[in-house]
Design an enzyme around this catalytic site. Structure first.
Site, PDB file in Angstrom:
ATOM      1  N   GLU A 246       0.734  -0.845   0.230  1.00  0.00           N
ATOM      2  CA  GLU A 246      -0.418   0.410  -0.254  1.00  0.00           C
ATOM      3  C   GLU A 246       1.124   1.450  -0.104  1.00  0.00           C
ATOM      4  OE1 GLU A 246       0.564  -1.899   2.542  1.00  0.00           O
ATOM      5  OE2 GLU A 246       0.360  -1.365   4.755  1.00  0.00           O
TER       6      GLU A 246
ATOM      7  N   ASP B 118      20.022  19.377 -30.055  1.00  0.00           N
ATOM      8  CA  ASP B 118      20.268  20.354 -31.543  1.00  0.00           C
ATOM      9  C   ASP B 118      21.587  21.414 -31.594  1.00  0.00           C
ATOM     10  OD1 ASP B 118      19.606  21.561 -29.346  1.00  0.00           O
ATOM     11  OD2 ASP B 118      18.609  23.067 -30.481  1.00  0.00           O
TER      12      ASP B 118
ATOM     13  N   ASP C  80      10.976  22.373 -32.425  1.00  0.00           N
ATOM     14  CA  ASP C  80      11.568  21.262 -31.969  1.00  0.00           C
ATOM     15  C   ASP C  80      10.570  20.505 -30.775  1.00  0.00           C
ATOM     16  OD1 ASP C  80      14.550  21.556 -32.356  1.00  0.00           O
ATOM     17  OD2 ASP C  80      14.393  23.278 -31.473  1.00  0.00           O
TER      18      ASP C  80
HETATM   19  N1  LIG Z   1      15.683  34.063 -38.952  1.00  0.00           N
HETATM   20  C1  LIG Z   1      15.854  33.709 -39.616  1.00  0.00           C
HETATM   21  N2  LIG Z   1      15.699  33.591 -40.692  1.00  0.00           N
HETATM   22  C2  LIG Z   1      15.876  33.375 -42.350  1.00  0.00           C
HETATM   23  N3  LIG Z   1      16.306  32.386 -42.538  1.00  0.00           N
HETATM   24  C3  LIG Z   1      16.230  31.928 -40.996  1.00  0.00           C
HETATM   25  C4  LIG Z   1      15.717  32.559 -39.534  1.00  0.00           C
HETATM   26  N4  LIG Z   1      16.306  31.538 -38.972  1.00  0.00           N
HETATM   27  C5  LIG Z   1      16.813  30.436 -39.171  1.00  0.00           C
HETATM   28  N5  LIG Z   1      16.854  30.540 -40.978  1.00  0.00           N
HETATM   29  C6  LIG Z   1      17.581  29.287 -41.469  1.00  0.00           C
HETATM   30  O1  LIG Z   1      16.344  28.238 -41.062  1.00  0.00           O
HETATM   31  C7  LIG Z   1      17.710  27.085 -40.897  1.00  0.00           C
HETATM   32  C8  LIG Z   1      17.159  25.997 -39.593  1.00  0.00           C
HETATM   33  O2  LIG Z   1      16.972  27.114 -38.834  1.00  0.00           O
HETATM   34  P1  LIG Z   1      17.751  27.024 -37.066  1.00  0.00           P
HETATM   35  O3  LIG Z   1      19.173  26.849 -37.650  1.00  0.00           O
HETATM   36  O4  LIG Z   1      17.192  27.717 -35.817  1.00  0.00           O
HETATM   37  O5  LIG Z   1      16.891  25.342 -36.792  1.00  0.00           O
HETATM   38  P2  LIG Z   1      17.618  24.422 -35.887  1.00  0.00           P
HETATM   39  O6  LIG Z   1      17.136  22.633 -35.350  1.00  0.00           O
HETATM   40  O7  LIG Z   1      16.829  25.841 -34.666  1.00  0.00           O
HETATM   41  O8  LIG Z   1      18.746  23.872 -35.336  1.00  0.00           O
HETATM   42  P3  LIG Z   1      20.118  24.069 -34.518  1.00  0.00           P
HETATM   43  O9  LIG Z   1      20.304  23.063 -34.222  1.00  0.00           O
HETATM   44  O10 LIG Z   1      21.047  24.926 -33.873  1.00  0.00           O
HETATM   45  O11 LIG Z   1      19.436  24.990 -33.109  1.00  0.00           O
HETATM   46  C9  LIG Z   1      18.245  28.306 -40.595  1.00  0.00           C
HETATM   47  O12 LIG Z   1      19.632  27.532 -40.287  1.00  0.00           O
HETATM   48  C10 LIG Z   1      18.849  29.139 -41.430  1.00  0.00           C
HETATM   49  O13 LIG Z   1      19.117  28.938 -42.748  1.00  0.00           O
HETATM   50 MG   LIG Z   2      17.021  25.004 -32.207  1.00  0.00          MG
END
Ligand SMILES: Nc1ncnc2c1ncn2[C@@H]1O[C@H](COP(=O)(O)OP(=O)(O)OP(=O)(O)O)[C@@H](O)[C@H]1O
Ligand SMILES: [Mg+2]
Length: 843
Positions: A285, A327, A596
């Protein structure tokens, strides 16, 4: 305001009726409203109520039956036994309840520290408050990545898209617009100028008036049926299954004892109480309480390392986790992104590229990424000469964002696009140099630019591509199809310094049986460069494009040889995680972005950080206050510790305790009287429970922390089948000796057995709690004190007045001589059996 408050009509009308001023509610108004409407606690973690917890304890059918039986004995004139039963049961329930309640409070306090917060206007200034303090009448602000904390009417909105899948099941973002009175469905989710609690902001921003909070809100009304509980994990299922096993044994034993006693024509009420007392003795319990208290203690220790546990059971999963997906930004790097270059297609420095990037970053209203912050911080772009007309918000599929702008004084309108360079180059048809020269993007030029981009990545720099297009003077909306035939202006480049201690943390995780995989939306060059710099070996790599072309089976086949996944979009992150889980791994995921969230949901343990976007934080089971891989290592050990201590309790309950209760049932068959009085059985059980209250705090074997641990019912059953009979064997030995010593004296027999069974049952913890020799790994002082204290109490009890009340009688010294032989012998044999069991390769 009352329940029938009318939130419909034009927003101006509503604001006017409520006399809401631009400075928002005053603190006084807010507290009055809070008294009237209650806490906005649907999204917040609900406090466990005292009554609910208490009722939970009392719901145990055995306890109710026992109360009923002792009620009957009261009717039969047995006042004393009724009072004692009631007393023992109350103490037992009170201890259990107090422990669990305390544990819940601790955890709730921790969880509050990472609760979602809302930006609200109060007393004329903007502030952040926990969402459960919001009241109707508050003015709140949203931007991309936020979770809407209440049902709201929009006062003002810009390019607002929300995801209301939680409410409508519709997973595509829906556009919302202040002032648009279109109604397409029920409640705020169906109104174009309202947003519903629980929706998430995909892009854009808004100011809104809080209308309904808590249970009054749309989500609140469905929250009960929504059941945001997740399915139980392997450990929970295992513990539950164990409880079931014990329950079946109990039912069998009780029926057996009853049948025997009735067959011998013994007093039925006493027989019933004896059987029920045995059943109480058998049921684990305390198990739920031990589990909760152990977890809460784990949560508190983790909080000391600045890790907040939102879902308690996630601690088990953390202990079982053998793969951690993380990430890149923030895990391998410092996440202190700095803009270091702005170059045109020839590689020359270009102010124009910087200006266009700045325009795009300032005006984009979507999820603010650290890349945008870096652009804004660099030279603080001056955009006063421009006006924004429209935008195509960022998403992680397109990986780009466009803004449509025009000069304030009128003139050529520009669509400015920024995003992943590979993609930007794809949709560009010309390239423009810093000096204004335009050249066609033929195959040769494309090849050259691609090589240039690869070079930037190989240097460890991240890059965004910048492009633009002049649009017609009449065009004031931008859409996806406008993102084409662009003029490529160049690259902005960034550095994000690698985290010096990341490699050590990954190595430590590996040593502890947890392999780390990197899942990033960034490109492979940059990621490989970071890995090389940190000295993290890349055993294999897959890109999003490769994954997209693979069947699930093919992906499963590749996973074992890959530790780097680059250019993966949110769905692919989720797919990779699901694939790892299908292979039988227990998978953790660490991420902080809106991209994510779905992977965080998919993972067995979702881990986020305090600064993450709402949607990521909401989806996470653990929130790190400092982003650091090494605390995840500490957390995993904490999880293993928890599982180890709960397992100790289960091993105790299923071996020695079970053996005792079984021999008691057997003795009822052989003896002309009850082997122990029902109240003695109950007290025996209470004292045994007391002795185990220190278990959640106990130290565990170093070996138990070395590898991920999973629930192992087979091991429990093996222990049960070997240690249970050993315990019974000793009981029958005692039984024979007691009969020989005090042949006809019922009270002496019962007292003797009470002492012997309690001593063996309690002291065996020192053998069972460790895999090694009992003296090699010292128990927690509280556990020692309680166990030894209970053992001492049991020995002395027959000599006290309380003992007499419980029907006990002082025992002769020859009995204690016998104890001095039989208890050590029992412990010694269990120790030998334990070693044999552990030597078994399956042990
Ligand atoms: N503010 C933005 N303006 C334009 N393109 C962007 C912007 N943010 C992200 N990207 C594009 O989108 C892609 C993916 O975004 P990001 O790198 O944030 O992904 P992530 O999976 O979160 O990466 P990480 O593992 O580094 O966190 C970037 O590599 C970039 O090419
Ligand atoms: Mg990221």
């Amino acid at each position: 305001m009352d329940r029938a408050e009318d939130w419909s009509g034009s927003i101006e009308g509503v604001l006017g009726r409520l006399a809401v001023t631009p400075s928002g509610l005053s603190s006084d108004q807010a507290s009055t409203a809070r008294q009237r409407w209650g806490t906005n606690d649907v999204l917040a973690h609900r406090r466990a109520s005292v009554t609910a917890l208490l009722l939970d304890r009392l719901r145990n059918p055995l306890i109710l039956l026992l109360l009923l039986a002792s009620g009957l004995s009261l009717a039969a004139g047995e006042t004393r036994s009724f009072v004692i039963v009631l007393g023992i049961l109350s103490i037992s329930v009170a201890i259990d309840f107090a422990q669990e309640f305390q544990a819940h409070r601790t955890v709730e306090a921790l969880q509050r520290s990472v609760a979602l917060r809302a930006r609200v206007r109060r007393d004329g200034s903007d502030r952040e408050i926990p969402v459960d303090e919001l009241v109707p009448g508050d003015i709140v602000r949203f931007s991309a990545g936020d979770i809407v904390p209440a049902d709201c009417r929009l006062i003002e909105s810009r390019d607002l898209f929300v995801n209301q899948a939680l409410l409508t099941g519709e997973s595509y973002p829906v556009e919302k617009n202040a002032g648009d009175r279109t109604i397409t469905g029920e409640g705020p989710a169906g109104a174009a100028d309202a947003v519903a609690m629980g929706s998430s902001i995909v892009s854009g921003s808004a100011t809104a008036l809080v209308c309904r909070t808590g249970r009054e809100a749309m989500l609140g009304t469905v929250a009960a049926s929504l059941g945001r509980r997740r399915p139980p994990d392997a450990f929970e299922i295992g513990v539950r299954r164990f409880g079931f096993l014990m329950l079946r044994l109990t039912v069998f034993l009780v029926l057996f004892v009853l049948a025997v006693n009735l067959a011998f024509h013994r007093p039925w009420l006493e027989a019933l109480m004896f059987a029920l007392a045995l059943a109480v003795g058998l049921t684990p319990e305390l198990l739920p309480m031990i589990v909760t208290v152990t977890l809460a203690r784990g949560a508190r220790r983790m909080a000391a390392r600045r890790v907040i546990v939102k879902r308690l059971a996630a601690i088990h999963d953390l202990g079982a986790m053998d793969i951690l997906c993380a990430d890149k930004t923030g895990s391998l790097t410092e996440a202190r992104i700095r803009l270091v270059g702005h170059i045109d297609p020839t590689g020359a420095e270009s102010e124009e590229v910087l200006r266009l990037a700045g325009l795009n970053s300032v005006f984009e209203s979507g999820i603010r990424s650290p890349l945008d912050d870096a652009i804004l911080e660099h030279g603080r772009p001056d955009v006063s000469a421009w006006r924004k007309l429209d935008e195509v918000p960022f998403d992680f599929e397109r990986r780009r964002v466009s803004v449509l702008v025009e000069p304030v004084g009128g003139g050529a309108r520009l669509l400015v696009v920024k995003g992943a360079p590979e993609d930007i180059l794809q949709i560009s048809t010309t390239a423009v140099t810093a000096s204004g020269e335009t050249r066609p993007l033929d195959a040769a030029e494309r090849g050259r630019l691609a090589a240039m981009f690869e070079g930037i990545g190989a240097d460890g720099q991240r890059a965004l591509g910048i492009a633009f297009r002049e649009v017609a003077l009449t065009q004031d909306h931008a859409a996806l199809q406008d993102e084409g035939e662009l003029a490529f202006a160049g690259f902005v480049t960034f550095v994000d310094p690698p985290k010096p201690d990341a490699a050590a943390a990954i190595h430590a995780l590996g040593e502890a049986g947890i392999s780390v995989k990197i899942l990033t939306g960034d490109n492979e060059r940059v990621t490989q460069h970071v890995c090389a710099e940190l000295g993290i070996p890349v055993i294999g790599m897959l890109t999003g494009a490769e994954i997209a072309g693979m069947s699930d089976e093919a992906l499963l086949g590749r996973l074992a040889t890959v530790n780097l996944f680059c250019r993966v979009n949110p769905q692919q992150k989720r797919r990779v995680l699901a694939a790892f889980r299908r292979l039988g791994h227990v998978v953790g995921f660490l991420g902080d972005g809106a991209n994510d969230a779905s992977a965080l949901h998919e993972a067995d343990v979702g881990i986020s950080v305090q600064t993450a976007t709402d949607v990521a934080k909401e989806a996470a089971d653990l929130v790190l206050l400092d982003r650091d891989l090494s605390v995840i290592h500490a957390g995993a050990l904490e999880g293993r510790r928890t599982v180890a201590n709960v397992t100790k309790y289960i091993l105790m309950g299923s071996s020695s305790n079970l053996g005792n209760m079984a021999s008691m049932a057997g003795a009822a068959f052989l003896l002309p009287f009850l082997p122990m009085l029902p109240v003695q059985v109950l007290l025996n059980n209470l004292l045994y429970d007391l002795s185990e209250l220190g278990l959640p705090f106990d130290r565990v074997d170093p070996e138990a922390l070395r590898r991920p641990v999973r629930w192992d019912l087979a091991r429990v059953v093996r222990f049960m089948l070997v240690l249970g009979p050993i315990s019974s064997l000793f009981d029958f030995l005692t039984f024979g000796v007691l009969l020989a010593l005090f042949s006809g004296d019922e009270a002496a027999f019962q007292t003797g057995w009470f002492v012997e069974s309690l001593l063996t049952q309690v002291l065996v913890i020192f053998v069972i709690r460790t895999r090694g020799a009992p003296w090699a790994n010292r128990p927690h002082p509280l556990l020692s004190a309680l166990s030894l204290g209970v053992a001492g109490l049991a020995t002395l009890l027959p000599f006290t007045g309380l003992g007499a009340i419980l029907g006990m009688t002082p025992l002769p010294s020859v009995f204690y001589l016998f104890l001095a032989v039989v208890v050590p012998a029992y412990l010694g044999i269990v120790e030998i059996a334990k070693r044999l069991l552990l030597r078994d390769p399956a042990g």
